[in-house]
Design a protein around this motif. Structure first.
Motif, PDB file in Angstrom:
ATOM      1  N   LEU A  42       0.697  -6.903 -12.504  1.00  0.00           N
ATOM      2  CA  LEU A  42       1.286  -5.770 -12.997  1.00  0.00           C
ATOM      3  C   LEU A  42       0.624  -4.520 -11.982  1.00  0.00           C
ATOM      4  O   LEU A  42       1.434  -3.623 -12.041  1.00  0.00           O
ATOM      5  CB  LEU A  42       0.944  -5.225 -14.594  1.00  0.00           C
ATOM      6  N   ALA A  61      -3.287   3.073 -15.511  1.00  0.00           N
ATOM      7  CA  ALA A  61      -2.400   2.120 -16.567  1.00  0.00           C
ATOM      8  C   ALA A  61      -2.417   2.564 -17.667  1.00  0.00           C
ATOM      9  O   ALA A  61      -3.604   3.140 -18.340  1.00  0.00           O
ATOM     10  CB  ALA A  61      -2.907   0.688 -16.349  1.00  0.00           C
ATOM     11  N   PRO A  93       0.429  -2.055  -9.271  1.00  0.00           N
ATOM     12  CA  PRO A  93       1.538  -1.898  -8.682  1.00  0.00           C
ATOM     13  C   PRO A  93       1.201  -1.720  -7.061  1.00  0.00           C
ATOM     14  O   PRO A  93      -0.318  -1.427  -6.648  1.00  0.00           O
ATOM     15  CB  PRO A  93       2.069  -0.322  -8.939  1.00  0.00           C
ATOM     16  N   VAL A 123      -2.349  -9.637 -16.172  1.00  0.00           N
ATOM     17  CA  VAL A 123      -2.541  -7.991 -15.760  1.00  0.00           C
ATOM     18  C   VAL A 123      -2.710  -7.858 -14.408  1.00  0.00           C
ATOM     19  O   VAL A 123      -1.975  -6.920 -13.710  1.00  0.00           O
ATOM     20  CB  VAL A 123      -3.827  -7.702 -16.358  1.00  0.00           C
ATOM     21  N   TRP A 143      -5.249   2.569 -10.277  1.00  0.00           N
ATOM     22  CA  TRP A 143      -3.862   2.368 -11.214  1.00  0.00           C
ATOM     23  C   TRP A 143      -4.097   3.051 -12.419  1.00  0.00           C
ATOM     24  O   TRP A 143      -5.184   2.940 -13.095  1.00  0.00           O
ATOM     25  CB  TRP A 143      -3.601   0.940 -11.325  1.00  0.00           C
TER      26      TRP A 143
END
Length: 105
Positions: free
Chosen positions: A17, A105, A19, A14, A103
């Motif tokens: 991922l 997500a 960004p 995780v 983020w």
């Protein structure tokens, strides 16, 4: 409960991922890794990960938007804060603006 090695891999997957220019909280990473309410485990995983790992560990902060890790570089600067600044994430009063940088997500 799964093997701790598997849990660490889920957490680090995780983290990988998140960004560029965004941050996630320990709790958010835990939830996305399928481990809700295990934010401390995320902190443990980051603290014990391989120092050479090419993961954006610096993008993980606490739920108040503060840096929890105290790693300093040779100039005595907080490494995490420096890395966030390089990505355009400024800290105001030692906090990241989660509304702006978290983020989604």
């Amino acid at each position: 409960m799964m093997q701790s090695r598997e849990l660490m891999q889920q957490i680090l997957a995780v983290v990988a991922l998140i960004p560029y220019g965004k941050v996630a909280t320990y709790g958010q990473v835990a939830k996305l890794a399928g481990l809700p309410k295990h934010a401390r485990l995320v902190g443990y995983a980051l603290k014990h990960m391989d120092a050479q790992a090419d993961l954006p560990w610096h993008r993980v902060i606490n739920s108040q938007g503060k840096i929890s890790l105290g790693r300093l570089n040779e100039r005595g600067e907080n490494i995490q804060q420096q890395k966030l600044l390089q990505e355009g994430i400024a800290l105001t009063c030692a906090k990241v603006d989660l509304k702006k940088h978290q983020w989604d997500a």
